[in-house]
Design a protein around this motif. Structure first.
Motif, mmCIF file in Angstrom:
data_model
loop_
_atom_site.group_PDB
_atom_site.id
_atom_site.type_symbol
_atom_site.label_atom_id
_atom_site.label_comp_id
_atom_site.label_asym_id
_atom_site.label_seq_id
_atom_site.Cartn_x
_atom_site.Cartn_y
_atom_site.Cartn_z
ATOM 1 N N THR A 1 -15.631 5.057 -1.005
ATOM 2 C CA THR A 1 -15.214 6.460 -0.957
ATOM 3 C C THR A 1 -16.382 7.387 -0.637
ATOM 4 O OG1 THR A 1 -15.584 6.807 -3.332
ATOM 5 C CG2 THR A 1 -13.413 6.000 -2.658
ATOM 6 N N VAL A 2 -17.612 6.883 -0.698
ATOM 7 C CA VAL A 2 -18.795 7.638 -0.275
ATOM 8 C C VAL A 2 -19.594 6.760 0.680
ATOM 9 C CG1 VAL A 2 -18.939 8.988 -2.398
ATOM 10 C CG2 VAL A 2 -20.188 6.834 -2.237
ATOM 11 N N ASP A 3 -20.316 7.380 1.597
ATOM 12 C CA ASP A 3 -21.166 6.630 2.511
ATOM 13 C C ASP A 3 -22.378 6.095 1.770
ATOM 14 O OD1 ASP A 3 -19.478 7.190 4.656
ATOM 15 O OD2 ASP A 3 -20.592 8.998 5.214
ATOM 16 N N TYR A 4 -22.774 4.862 2.106
ATOM 17 C CA TYR A 4 -23.960 4.281 1.484
ATOM 18 C C TYR A 4 -25.205 4.857 2.137
ATOM 19 C CZ TYR A 4 -27.520 1.025 -0.074
ATOM 20 O OH TYR A 4 -28.666 0.484 -0.619
ATOM 21 N N GLY A 5 -26.161 5.303 1.306
ATOM 22 C CA GLY A 5 -27.426 5.816 1.802
ATOM 23 C C GLY A 5 -28.572 4.866 1.524
ATOM 24 N N TYR A 6 -28.844 4.617 0.245
ATOM 25 C CA TYR A 6 -29.899 3.707 -0.181
ATOM 26 C C TYR A 6 -29.683 3.400 -1.659
ATOM 27 C CZ TYR A 6 -32.061 7.797 -2.399
ATOM 28 O OH TYR A 6 -32.290 8.898 -3.189
ATOM 29 N N SER A 7 -30.443 2.458 -2.175
ATOM 30 C CA SER A 7 -30.402 2.164 -3.606
ATOM 31 C C SER A 7 -31.668 2.657 -4.305
ATOM 32 C CB SER A 7 -30.214 0.664 -3.839
ATOM 33 O OG SER A 7 -28.942 0.237 -3.367
ATOM 34 N N PHE A 8 -32.838 2.226 -3.833
ATOM 35 C CA PHE A 8 -34.087 2.539 -4.518
ATOM 36 C C PHE A 8 -34.822 3.651 -3.778
ATOM 37 C CE2 PHE A 8 -33.839 -2.278 -5.155
ATOM 38 C CZ PHE A 8 -33.051 -2.152 -6.283
ATOM 39 N N GLY A 9 -34.935 4.817 -4.421
ATOM 40 C CA GLY A 9 -35.645 5.942 -3.841
ATOM 41 C C GLY A 9 -37.076 5.983 -4.346
ATOM 42 N N VAL A 10 -38.030 5.837 -3.434
ATOM 43 C CA VAL A 10 -39.441 5.762 -3.794
ATOM 44 C C VAL A 10 -40.049 7.144 -3.615
ATOM 45 C CG1 VAL A 10 -41.635 4.604 -3.353
ATOM 46 C CG2 VAL A 10 -39.475 3.356 -3.064
ATOM 47 N N GLY A 11 -40.135 7.895 -4.714
ATOM 48 C CA GLY A 11 -40.584 9.270 -4.678
ATOM 49 C C GLY A 11 -42.020 9.437 -5.115
ATOM 50 N N LYS A 12 -42.440 10.675 -5.224
ATOM 51 C CA LYS A 12 -43.814 11.064 -5.543
ATOM 52 C C LYS A 12 -44.346 10.325 -6.772
ATOM 53 C CE LYS A 12 -47.345 14.112 -5.592
ATOM 54 N NZ LYS A 12 -48.334 14.297 -4.513
ATOM 55 N N GLU A 13 -45.452 9.583 -6.597
ATOM 56 C CA GLU A 13 -46.139 8.886 -7.683
ATOM 57 C C GLU A 13 -45.219 7.958 -8.471
ATOM 58 O OE1 GLU A 13 -49.349 8.886 -8.299
ATOM 59 O OE2 GLU A 13 -49.866 10.353 -6.755
ATOM 60 N N SER A 14 -44.197 7.425 -7.822
ATOM 61 C CA SER A 14 -43.262 6.544 -8.530
ATOM 62 C C SER A 14 -43.816 5.127 -8.617
ATOM 63 C CB SER A 14 -41.910 6.532 -7.821
ATOM 64 O OG SER A 14 -42.011 5.930 -6.539
ATOM 65 N N HIS A 15 -43.380 4.420 -9.678
ATOM 66 C CA HIS A 15 -43.769 3.029 -9.885
ATOM 67 C C HIS A 15 -42.512 2.262 -10.284
ATOM 68 C CE1 HIS A 15 -48.052 3.872 -9.465
ATOM 69 N NE2 HIS A 15 -47.789 4.995 -10.098
ATOM 70 N N LEU A 16 -41.771 1.844 -9.284
ATOM 71 C CA LEU A 16 -40.473 1.201 -9.473
ATOM 72 C C LEU A 16 -40.628 -0.294 -9.247
ATOM 73 C CD1 LEU A 16 -37.138 2.579 -7.984
ATOM 74 C CD2 LEU A 16 -37.577 0.144 -8.176
ATOM 75 N N TRP A 17 -40.172 -1.074 -10.230
ATOM 76 C CA TRP A 17 -40.250 -2.541 -10.178
ATOM 77 C C TRP A 17 -38.814 -3.056 -10.121
ATOM 78 C CZ3 TRP A 17 -44.861 -5.619 -11.603
ATOM 79 C CH2 TRP A 17 -44.613 -7.000 -11.624
ATOM 80 N N ALA A 18 -38.426 -3.680 -9.009
ATOM 81 C CA ALA A 18 -37.056 -4.174 -8.815
ATOM 82 C C ALA A 18 -37.086 -5.697 -8.733
ATOM 83 C CB ALA A 18 -36.455 -3.590 -7.543
ATOM 84 N N GLU A 19 -36.480 -6.347 -9.719
ATOM 85 C CA GLU A 19 -36.576 -7.802 -9.805
ATOM 86 C C GLU A 19 -35.239 -8.429 -10.191
ATOM 87 O OE1 GLU A 19 -39.205 -11.283 -12.080
ATOM 88 O OE2 GLU A 19 -39.650 -9.148 -12.398
ATOM 89 N N ALA A 20 -34.932 -9.551 -9.534
ATOM 90 C CA ALA A 20 -33.767 -10.377 -9.878
ATOM 91 C C ALA A 20 -32.477 -9.578 -9.897
ATOM 92 C CB ALA A 20 -33.976 -11.089 -11.217
ATOM 93 N N ASN A 21 -32.338 -8.670 -8.926
ATOM 94 C CA ASN A 21 -31.077 -7.973 -8.722
ATOM 95 C C ASN A 21 -30.256 -8.718 -7.672
ATOM 96 O OD1 ASN A 21 -31.606 -5.363 -10.309
ATOM 97 N ND2 ASN A 21 -33.400 -5.480 -8.969
ATOM 98 N N SER A 22 -28.952 -8.489 -7.691
ATOM 99 C CA SER A 22 -28.059 -9.142 -6.736
ATOM 100 C C SER A 22 -27.307 -8.084 -5.937
ATOM 101 C CB SER A 22 -27.062 -10.037 -7.473
ATOM 102 O OG SER A 22 -26.183 -10.665 -6.561
ATOM 103 N N PHE A 23 -27.325 -8.227 -4.612
ATOM 104 C CA PHE A 23 -26.594 -7.340 -3.716
ATOM 105 C C PHE A 23 -25.460 -8.132 -3.072
ATOM 106 C CE2 PHE A 23 -30.597 -5.246 -4.171
ATOM 107 C CZ PHE A 23 -30.363 -3.898 -3.961
ATOM 108 N N THR A 24 -24.240 -7.618 -3.197
ATOM 109 C CA THR A 24 -23.092 -8.179 -2.503
ATOM 110 C C THR A 24 -22.678 -7.171 -1.440
ATOM 111 O OG1 THR A 24 -22.349 -9.400 -4.466
ATOM 112 C CG2 THR A 24 -20.729 -9.009 -2.721
#
Length: 470
Positions: free
Chosen positions: A355-378
């Protein structure tokens, strides 16, 4: 399973049936649930030992909210601080009466927040009565063909602001420190609610359906983008103002039944009535979001609202997101500035009929420290792994062991292979998450999360065996 298939309360009932089936399968060694998201061999047990109960505190190692003293909510509530509520008036009274004493507020049924003193739902037009606002009048006043590109001002904009303030007073619930807000039965939830968790400590929100947090009176900004845009307010949960220790667990967040594809267009742009689902901003810290469902919604979780340092964000905004289902959503899952954010064991379902358009999942912004591990995308839609990451003035991200349609994909490498030179991202080596109670193998994440995320009522089977890595 698609984002448009069922109302969230119908989906919750279906999941309870799945849970019952899982409990029966425990008698058969090695038995496993079929994974709705396509993950074969998913274990059939929820990773916690017992049913969700109102006095549960966050386990000792369960994400950032477990740090620095942990999160207990209202688990120590005495008998006079255990109210049961079933309408807006009772809920507001219970929150006001609790003060900062440990309190457990048990929600029964579906409570509309756009409601009168008796709890009866009221329409946007009824809210606007006496303010001078009408949509027709607003559209006539600020039609770009006659108004141009100046910001709206004058009597009709002032009327919109008066109407917006009336709705804000209706739907905003301020959650005090040391509170557990929990759904007490199947179907319990809040419709059109804005929970404000502001400047407090030690809050738990569990087992609720948050449906259609909608702005009745969006504002027109003719300078937003090339053609202007409608902007709305109100997140289902707003964690703000230096709040600490918040656990948001086993809830559903959805725009249903008023999804974005049902909204009209005015001035050629969608009359957007939804904002965020769970936003964590303004120096807030130590938050865990676990086992929630986010469906049919565009902008989900903003962690850090500005690139400026003057909101108290540097050194804070430490957030964990694990075992959440993101199904048919658009963006910000999450979008991060400043914070150390651990994103593991989540299931992202991206389809071509969202019902909404897909844009992105992980937004890497100013001074961000995002750790993405063992996720599943279908993924069943026309979306490539390079789109999962969005460069938003950040510099680094860590991605490890993530699966796309059950195949391991280096998400950072996929992004960099398509990104221009000035938007390349490096590997974050500045930190490593440690507060993880249960990390599943990525191969089983789809099945486990689809079966056990969202509100749960009744006993959960038992701990996962070694096959599930817990």
């Amino acid at each position: 399973m698609t984002a448009t298939s069922h109302h969230p309360r119908t989906r919750a009932l279906a999941r309870s049936l799945v849970a019952g089936t899982a409990a029966l399968l425990l008698a058969a060694p090695g038995a496993a649930l079929a994974a709705p998201g396509g993950a074969p061999g998913a274990p059939d047990q929820h990773p916690r030992d017992a049913a969700i109960t109102e006095r549960q505190a966050l386990p000792a190692d369960d994400g950032w909210a477990a740090a620095e003293g942990g999160t207990t909510g209202g688990s120590a509530a005495t008998a006079e601080h255990l109210p049961d509520v079933s309408n807006r008036t009772e809920l507001v009274a219970a929150l006001e009466a609790s003060g900062e004493e440990p309190s457990i507020i048990r929600v029964h049924g579906e409570i509309p927040l756009n409601a009168d003193a008796e709890g009866n739902p009221i329409t946007c037009e009824e809210i606007a009565e006496g303010t001078g606002y009408t949509l027709e009048g607003y559209l006539e006043a600020f039609d770009p063909a006659t108004w141009g590109t100046a910001q709206p001002e004058g009597p009709m904009e002032e009327a919109r602001e008066r109407a917006a303030d009336k709705q804000k007073q209706l739907i905003t619930l301020s959650i005090p420190s040391n509170t557990t807000l929990i759904g007490a039965e199947e179907g319990a939830g809040l419709t059109g609610a804005r929970l404000s968790v502001s400047g407090v400590d030690n809050v738990i929100v569990r087992n609720l359906v948050f449906a259609d947090t909608a702005d009745c009176f969006p504002s027109w900004d003719p300078t937003d983008g090339a053609d202007g845009a409608w902007n709305s307010e109100y997140d289902s949960i707003q964690v703000i103002g230096g709040t600490t220790h918040v656990w948001i667990d086993h809830n559903t967040f959805t725009d249903e039944p008023m999804t974005d594809d049902t909204l009209p267009k005015h001035f050629g742009q969608t009359f957007q009535r939804h904002d965020g689902a769970v936003d964590i901003t303004n120096g807030s810290d130590l938050v865990t979001l676990s086992w929630n469902q986010f469906t049919a919604h565009d902008k989900l979780s903003l962690i850090g609202s500005t690139d400026s340092e003057d909101r108290g964000d540097p050194g804070r905004l430490r957030v964990t997101l694990h075992h959440n289902l993101y199904e048919g959503v658009g963006q910000r899952a999450p979008r991060v500035r400043w914070g150390q954010v651990d994103v593991y064991n989540n299931h992202f379902v991206i389809s071509d009929d969202q019902t909404v358009d897909y844009g992105y999942s992980f937004g890497v912004g100013k001074e961000s420290h995002l750790w993405a591990e063992a996720n599943s995308f279908t993924v069943t839609g026309d979306v490539e792994p390079a789109q999962f990451i969005s460069h938003l003035r950040g510099e680094v991200i860590r991605t490890e062991g993530n699966l796309v349609n059950q195949r391991e994909v280096d998400l950072l490498a996929a992004y960099n292979a398509e990104a221009p030179a000035d938007e390349q991202l490096g590997t974050d080596t500045s930190w490593e998450p440690t507060l993880r109670e249960c990390v599943h193998k990525a191969e089983v994440v789809g099945g486990v999360v689809d079966a056990w995320s969202g509100p749960q009522h009744g006993p959960a089977p038992g701990r996962l065996n070694a096959a599930g890595d817990c």
